[in-house]
Design a protein around this motif. Sequence first.
Motif, PDB file in Angstrom:
ATOM      1  N   TYR A 150       0.848  -1.192   0.000  1.00 15.25           N
ATOM      2  CA  TYR A 150       0.000   0.000   0.000  1.00 15.25           C
ATOM      3  C   TYR A 150       0.881   1.238   0.000  1.00 15.25           C
ATOM      4  CZ  TYR A 150      -3.747   3.199   1.482  1.00 15.25           C
ATOM      5  OH  TYR A 150      -4.662   4.223   1.553  1.00 15.25           O
ATOM      6  N   GLY A 151       0.836   2.030  -1.071  1.00 11.23           N
ATOM      7  CA  GLY A 151       1.712   3.182  -1.218  1.00 11.23           C
ATOM      8  C   GLY A 151       1.391   4.302  -0.242  1.00 11.23           C
ATOM      9  N   ILE A 152       2.396   4.723   0.511  1.00  9.21           N
ATOM     10  CA  ILE A 152       2.233   5.800   1.492  1.00  9.21           C
ATOM     11  C   ILE A 152       3.147   6.955   1.112  1.00  9.21           C
ATOM     12  CG2 ILE A 152       2.446   6.472   3.917  1.00  9.21           C
ATOM     13  CD1 ILE A 152       2.048   3.499   4.629  1.00  9.21           C
ATOM     14  N   VAL A 153       2.554   8.099   0.776  1.00 11.10           N
ATOM     15  CA  VAL A 153       3.310   9.317   0.483  1.00 11.10           C
ATOM     16  C   VAL A 153       2.847  10.391   1.465  1.00 11.10           C
ATOM     17  CG1 VAL A 153       3.798  11.117  -1.210  1.00 11.10           C
ATOM     18  CG2 VAL A 153       3.648   8.737  -1.942  1.00 11.10           C
ATOM     19  N   GLN A 154       3.767  10.894   2.269  1.00  7.61           N
ATOM     20  CA  GLN A 154       3.435  11.858   3.312  1.00  7.61           C
ATOM     21  C   GLN A 154       3.686  13.300   2.862  1.00  7.61           C
ATOM     22  OE1 GLN A 154       5.866  11.576   6.826  1.00  7.61           O
ATOM     23  NE2 GLN A 154       4.256  12.352   8.161  1.00  7.61           N
ATOM     24  N   LEU A 155       4.821  13.534   2.230  1.00  6.89           N
ATOM     25  CA  LEU A 155       5.187  14.853   1.706  1.00  6.89           C
ATOM     26  C   LEU A 155       5.039  15.963   2.743  1.00  6.89           C
ATOM     27  CD1 LEU A 155       3.726  14.661  -1.935  1.00  6.89           C
ATOM     28  CD2 LEU A 155       6.117  14.534  -1.241  1.00  6.89           C
ATOM     29  N   GLY A 156       5.556  15.692   3.960  1.00  3.68           N
ATOM     30  CA  GLY A 156       5.612  16.722   4.991  1.00  3.68           C
ATOM     31  C   GLY A 156       4.333  16.963   5.758  1.00  3.68           C
ATOM     32  N   ASP A 157       3.282  16.230   5.445  1.00  2.00           N
ATOM     33  CA  ASP A 157       1.991  16.424   6.106  1.00  2.00           C
ATOM     34  C   ASP A 157       1.801  15.316   7.150  1.00  2.00           C
ATOM     35  OD1 ASP A 157      -0.694  16.543   6.841  1.00  2.00           O
ATOM     36  OD2 ASP A 157      -1.377  17.097   4.836  1.00  2.00           O
ATOM     37  N   ALA A 158       2.009  15.663   8.430  1.00  6.04           N
ATOM     38  CA  ALA A 158       1.949  14.659   9.503  1.00  6.04           C
ATOM     39  C   ALA A 158       0.574  13.999   9.579  1.00  6.04           C
ATOM     40  CB  ALA A 158       2.307  15.304  10.838  1.00  6.04           C
ATOM     41  N   ALA A 159      -0.476  14.806   9.444  1.00  6.59           N
ATOM     42  CA  ALA A 159      -1.831  14.251   9.528  1.00  6.59           C
ATOM     43  C   ALA A 159      -2.085  13.283   8.386  1.00  6.59           C
ATOM     44  CB  ALA A 159      -2.856  15.377   9.507  1.00  6.59           C
ATOM     45  N   ARG A 160      -1.589  13.629   7.200  1.00  2.87           N
ATOM     46  CA  ARG A 160      -1.751  12.738   6.053  1.00  2.87           C
ATOM     47  C   ARG A 160      -1.041  11.419   6.308  1.00  2.87           C
ATOM     48  NH1 ARG A 160      -2.164  12.958   0.202  1.00  2.87           N
ATOM     49  NH2 ARG A 160      -0.886  11.315  -0.725  1.00  2.87           N
ATOM     50  N   GLY A 161       0.170  11.480   6.884  1.00  2.16           N
ATOM     51  CA  GLY A 161       0.920  10.258   7.176  1.00  2.16           C
ATOM     52  C   GLY A 161       0.168   9.338   8.121  1.00  2.16           C
ATOM     53  N   THR A 162      -0.407   9.908   9.174  1.00  2.00           N
ATOM     54  CA  THR A 162      -1.176   9.119  10.135  1.00  2.00           C
ATOM     55  C   THR A 162      -2.390   8.483   9.479  1.00  2.00           C
ATOM     56  OG1 THR A 162      -0.478  10.570  11.953  1.00  2.00           O
ATOM     57  CG2 THR A 162      -2.448   9.229  12.313  1.00  2.00           C
ATOM     58  N   GLU A 163      -3.059   9.270   8.645  1.00  2.00           N
ATOM     59  CA  GLU A 163      -4.240   8.759   7.938  1.00  2.00           C
ATOM     60  C   GLU A 163      -3.868   7.629   6.984  1.00  2.00           C
ATOM     61  OE1 GLU A 163      -7.680  10.401   4.831  1.00  2.00           O
ATOM     62  OE2 GLU A 163      -6.204  11.777   5.682  1.00  2.00           O
ATOM     63  N   GLU A 164      -2.776   7.796   6.246  1.00  2.00           N
ATOM     64  CA  GLU A 164      -2.359   6.782   5.292  1.00  2.00           C
ATOM     65  C   GLU A 164      -1.931   5.489   5.988  1.00  2.00           C
ATOM     66  OE1 GLU A 164      -2.382   6.806   1.676  1.00  2.00           O
ATOM     67  OE2 GLU A 164      -3.885   8.184   2.475  1.00  2.00           O
ATOM     68  N   LEU A 165      -1.270   5.611   7.129  1.00  2.00           N
ATOM     69  CA  LEU A 165      -0.874   4.417   7.870  1.00  2.00           C
ATOM     70  C   LEU A 165      -2.106   3.649   8.344  1.00  2.00           C
ATOM     71  CD1 LEU A 165       1.180   2.556   9.151  1.00  2.00           C
ATOM     72  CD2 LEU A 165       1.377   4.153  11.075  1.00  2.00           C
ATOM     73  N   ALA A 166      -3.127   4.365   8.777  1.00  2.00           N
ATOM     74  CA  ALA A 166      -4.368   3.706   9.204  1.00  2.00           C
ATOM     75  C   ALA A 166      -5.026   2.976   8.026  1.00  2.00           C
ATOM     76  CB  ALA A 166      -5.321   4.735   9.798  1.00  2.00           C
ATOM     77  N   LYS A 167      -5.027   3.616   6.856  1.00  2.00           N
ATOM     78  CA  LYS A 167      -5.607   2.983   5.665  1.00  2.00           C
ATOM     79  C   LYS A 167      -4.788   1.766   5.238  1.00  2.00           C
ATOM     80  CE  LYS A 167      -7.804   7.126   3.714  1.00  2.00           C
ATOM     81  NZ  LYS A 167      -7.785   8.096   2.599  1.00  2.00           N
ATOM     82  N   ALA A 168      -3.460   1.900   5.335  1.00  2.00           N
ATOM     83  CA  ALA A 168      -2.595   0.777   4.976  1.00  2.00           C
ATOM     84  C   ALA A 168      -2.832  -0.405   5.916  1.00  2.00           C
ATOM     85  CB  ALA A 168      -1.131   1.202   5.014  1.00  2.00           C
ATOM     86  N   SER A 169      -3.030  -0.118   7.183  1.00  5.76           N
ATOM     87  CA  SER A 169      -3.286  -1.184   8.162  1.00  5.76           C
ATOM     88  C   SER A 169      -4.592  -1.902   7.851  1.00  5.76           C
ATOM     89  CB  SER A 169      -3.334  -0.587   9.577  1.00  5.76           C
ATOM     90  OG  SER A 169      -2.117   0.046   9.905  1.00  5.76           O
ATOM     91  N   ALA A 170      -5.616  -1.130   7.515  1.00  9.20           N
ATOM     92  CA  ALA A 170      -6.902  -1.734   7.166  1.00  9.20           C
ATOM     93  C   ALA A 170      -6.771  -2.586   5.906  1.00  9.20           C
ATOM     94  CB  ALA A 170      -7.952  -0.640   6.968  1.00  9.20           C
ATOM     95  N   PHE A 171      -5.967  -2.114   4.968  1.00  9.14           N
ATOM     96  CA  PHE A 171      -5.729  -2.878   3.733  1.00  9.14           C
ATOM     97  C   PHE A 171      -5.079  -4.220   4.046  1.00  9.14           C
ATOM     98  CE2 PHE A 171      -2.472  -3.920   0.498  1.00  9.14           C
ATOM     99  CZ  PHE A 171      -3.316  -4.275  -0.553  1.00  9.14           C
ATOM    100  N   VAL A 172      -4.040  -4.203   4.867  1.00 11.43           N
ATOM    101  CA  VAL A 172      -3.334  -5.445   5.217  1.00 11.43           C
ATOM    102  C   VAL A 172      -4.277  -6.412   5.929  1.00 11.43           C
ATOM    103  CG1 VAL A 172      -1.527  -6.412   6.679  1.00 11.43           C
ATOM    104  CG2 VAL A 172      -1.037  -4.417   5.249  1.00 11.43           C
ATOM    105  N   GLU A 173      -5.049  -5.895   6.853  1.00 13.81           N
ATOM    106  CA  GLU A 173      -5.944  -6.766   7.624  1.00 13.81           C
ATOM    107  C   GLU A 173      -7.063  -7.354   6.763  1.00 13.81           C
ATOM    108  OE1 GLU A 173      -6.841  -3.852  10.690  1.00 13.81           O
ATOM    109  OE2 GLU A 173      -5.776  -5.085  12.162  1.00 13.81           O
ATOM    110  N   GLY A 174      -7.430  -6.660   5.680  1.00 12.51           N
ATOM    111  CA  GLY A 174      -8.566  -7.107   4.892  1.00 12.51           C
ATOM    112  C   GLY A 174      -8.243  -7.802   3.599  1.00 12.51           C
ATOM    113  N   GLN A 175      -6.969  -7.824   3.180  1.00 14.89           N
ATOM    114  CA  GLN A 175      -6.650  -8.272   1.830  1.00 14.89           C
ATOM    115  C   GLN A 175      -5.915  -9.599   1.723  1.00 14.89           C
ATOM    116  OE1 GLN A 175      -7.284  -7.385  -1.294  1.00 14.89           O
ATOM    117  NE2 GLN A 175      -8.679  -5.760  -0.685  1.00 14.89           N
ATOM    118  N   ARG A 176      -5.620 -10.253   2.802  1.00 11.65           N
ATOM    119  CA  ARG A 176      -4.936 -11.543   2.689  1.00 11.65           C
ATOM    120  C   ARG A 176      -5.874 -12.536   2.009  1.00 11.65           C
ATOM    121  NH1 ARG A 176      -2.798 -10.080   7.990  1.00 11.65           N
ATOM    122  NH2 ARG A 176      -0.527  -9.892   7.854  1.00 11.65           N
ATOM    123  N   SER A 177      -5.444 -13.055   0.874  1.00 15.45           N
ATOM    124  CA  SER A 177      -6.322 -13.938   0.096  1.00 15.45           C
ATOM    125  C   SER A 177      -6.266 -15.359   0.644  1.00 15.45           C
ATOM    126  CB  SER A 177      -5.911 -13.934  -1.377  1.00 15.45           C
ATOM    127  OG  SER A 177      -4.627 -14.480  -1.540  1.00 15.45           O
TER     128      SER A 177
END
Length: 447
Positions: A150-177
């Motif tokens: 899951y691609g995470i690009v923060q580009l200096g935005d701390a809030a964006r980084g936190t949000e993307e990490l949460a989305k990446a975590s949900a992706f990992v938990e939901g996508q194992r085939s």
Amino acid sequence: MTRILLHSAALLTVDRQDRVIDDGWLVIEDGRIADLGPASMRPGARGFDEVIDLSGHVLMPGLVNAHTHSAMILFRGHAEGQSLLTMDGWYNAIREPELAMVAEDMAPAVALSCAEMALSGTTTFCDQYFFAEEIAAAAATAGLRAVIAYGIVQLGDAARGTEELAKASAFVEGQRSADGRIIPWFGPHAPYVDNTEALLTEEVKVANRLGCGIHLHMACGPEDNELTLERYGTTASVALEKAGFFNGRIHAAHCLDLSDEDIAVFARAEAASVAHCASAGLRSGREAICPVVPLRETGVTVALGTDNVAANNAYDMVSEMRVAGLVASHREGRAQPVSSRELVRMATIEGARALGLDHEIGSLEIGKSADLVAIDISGPGYSNTPDLATLLVYSGSGRDTRHVFVAGEQLVRDRRLTRRPFGAIRSDYDAAYRAFWARVAAAKKAA
């Protein structure tokens, strides 16, 4: 229970002994390699659902493309004159047009990438990009084995980084085939350049908790180390080791600018690996070349990848083996410091090891998943040889792939895709390509 007998092929097993069986056979049973051996021990045809004569072919483990961005096939030919291993080149050629992407672009783009990979002998690929859920779905439809980061690009935005990490975590938990073909990971784009140290270390903690790996770009150019040299007087690799980043499974792409100290960091890490993308590195115009020989000498796993097909323009992993061998000779100043057999291993079992899949794929061994390819070596460009690996690496082409199996399922038969015709895939892609670049043009005009 489905049983398939493949026979009369030259087997490149890539096993622990690196055995080559000149006239060999292999049995697939319920998606796994049940048996293999020389012609003298070949079983009879009775009791098999299918028997395939592979005279004039090499049968080997499926190739592992250890670094790519499959959706970026949309950018093929659009990055000429740009170095995608610099922040400016990446931002101007790729990042700005990416802003026009929509989720609907993913399925046709990834489908064509998967088709090109399968038809050239790749059975597993490691992908890092946005729209990870759509990419995972498209890879699953194609039938290939894939690590989707899951691609995470923060580009200096701390809030964006936190949000993307949460989305990446949900992706990992939901996508194992259920069938194990789709493996979800985290994919921070790059350290310091667009993911902060704090975010990277948090990503490792969460990834370790979820049992997944991290795939990112590292040491692509001098700007990767500028911040840490100014702040700590060390390179990014050394700084990240001190921060605890290398405590997880870290799979790093490119790694052109590794110092001896950086190499030692990778060697000390329990599960760190490098994806060497030789063609993309050469096209970038960078003088630096990934130090494959020193990395391997210190025990670091080095796999091969194509990178995206804006940076490389092809998914042919046989060609990638050849280029990797050539640039290693150039870098070290001596002939073939990485042998042909080592290059084959880098494109198969080492790629599997980098992705934590070497127990399952990467070699022809009894009990492993039947992820394998048959390459026709009977045509022009091939001839009798004392070394099958050298013939494949320096004379071969992935376009000579004739049959492809993943988990025992035949995805390519006689150079044709079995799940969906290539023509239909290409037609859908052509429409998506036109729509995407029309959107990009409209966005530029509006700006």
